[in-house]
Design a protein around this motif. Sequence first.
Motif, mmCIF file in Angstrom:
data_model
loop_
_atom_site.group_PDB
_atom_site.id
_atom_site.type_symbol
_atom_site.label_atom_id
_atom_site.label_comp_id
_atom_site.label_asym_id
_atom_site.label_seq_id
_atom_site.Cartn_x
_atom_site.Cartn_y
_atom_site.Cartn_z
ATOM 1 N N TYR A 167 -13.252 -2.921 11.641
ATOM 2 C CA TYR A 167 -11.886 -2.422 11.440
ATOM 3 C C TYR A 167 -11.072 -2.600 12.728
ATOM 4 N N ASN A 183 1.534 -2.414 5.359
ATOM 5 C CA ASN A 183 0.895 -1.101 5.577
ATOM 6 C C ASN A 183 -0.481 -1.004 4.921
ATOM 7 N N ASN A 196 -7.137 -5.719 6.212
ATOM 8 C CA ASN A 196 -6.434 -5.395 7.461
ATOM 9 C C ASN A 196 -5.937 -6.622 8.229
ATOM 10 N N GLN A 243 0.570 5.735 -1.795
ATOM 11 C CA GLN A 243 0.222 7.059 -1.247
ATOM 12 C C GLN A 243 0.293 7.000 0.277
ATOM 13 N N PHE A 288 -2.273 -1.719 -4.775
ATOM 14 C CA PHE A 288 -3.356 -2.311 -5.557
ATOM 15 C C PHE A 288 -3.428 -1.614 -6.916
ATOM 16 N N ASN A 338 4.671 -1.619 -3.336
ATOM 17 C CA ASN A 338 3.442 -2.341 -3.715
ATOM 18 C C ASN A 338 2.242 -1.402 -3.625
ATOM 19 N N GLY A 374 0.828 -1.219 0.000
ATOM 20 C CA GLY A 374 0.000 0.000 0.000
ATOM 21 C C GLY A 374 0.851 1.252 0.000
ATOM 22 N N ILE A 401 -0.902 -0.911 12.413
ATOM 23 C CA ILE A 401 -2.254 -1.096 12.950
ATOM 24 C C ILE A 401 -2.806 0.277 13.353
ATOM 25 N N ASP A 456 -2.673 -7.290 -5.129
ATOM 26 C CA ASP A 456 -3.785 -7.093 -4.202
ATOM 27 C C ASP A 456 -3.490 -7.960 -2.975
#
Length: 264
Positions: free
Chosen positions: A168, A96, A127, A21, A44, A42, A18, A154, A69
């Motif tokens: 979440y 992340n 997550n 950004q 998505f 990495n 992730g 986390i 993904d």
Amino acid sequence: MTCKSPFSLEGRVVLVTGAGQGVGRAIATAMAEGGARAVVVNDFFQERAEAVAAELSARGLEAMAAQADVTSPTSVDAMMAAVRARYGALHVLVNNAGNAGPGLIPAELPKFWEMDPADWQPWLATNLIGVMNCCRPAAPLLMQHDQGRIITVISDAARVGEPGYAVYSGAKAGAAGFMRAMAKEMGRYMTTVNCISLASIETPGLAERNSDPERVKKKLARYVIRRQGKPSDVAGAAVFLASEAGAWITGQTLSVNGGYAFNL
Ligand SMILES: NC(=O)c1ccc[n+]([C@@H]2O[C@H](COP(=O)([O-])OP(=O)(O)OC[C@H]3O[C@@H](n4cnc5c(N)ncnc54)[C@H](O)[C@@H]3O)[C@@H](O)[C@H]2O)c1
């Protein structure tokens, strides 16, 4: 005579999920600036991963864009195989990539009992399961040397619980429990496994949910350091845990949260 900093990442191959950004991008950049041999970016979204990798490459830092993904074991396995083929090693995995759900303010989010079980899946898949999907193929690579590191991002929601974010919160708490067990399983291979727990960090993902200035003001009143966090606030903590300076720290959660939640 030159002295090597204990925070140097010299020789390390680092993969950040992730990283197209927000927090992940800041961590990937700091790892590259910290001397990593290579950073695998990495995301998505292919274009996000490519943009960050290109930014680093333009600065003379070794980077590879890796679209995958994290919710798909097949996709993650293919990424890990590509990393192995290109660099022959992996030293640091930063889990992340995360999904904080739809861009709604908490009061607008359905309560847990109002949710359809199918709605839980995206939160759990990214997550919690996503972290497991990445750790599985990474573990054998990380245990090949004595510099293996896993760092999972986390949320303080896992520790204090956020209304509107029950799934979440549960997924992130699950990731923390998983990481503690992994720390015990991997310790004999000198691989350390830790979490970084975040409160509010200004990122594109958060901006979607933080459009109400009054709500932001109220939220910041609960912070000891009364400003919102920045992605760069997190990056240094990740570099520390990834470096030689973090070699004897494992099974821990390091809070980067402006004092939002203490002693938890
Ligand atoms: N920003 C905050 O205030 C905050 C607070 C607590 C915890 N966190 C955690 O920090 C991490 C980063 O958050 P952020 O605010 O930078 O998020 P963000 O939404 O700004 O960026 C996340 C990146 O991850 C990528 N991603 C999402 N799902 C993915 C998948 N399945 N596979 C690969 N990549 C995927 C997205 O494309 C995006 O580029 C997350 O784990 C989040 O839960 C953030």
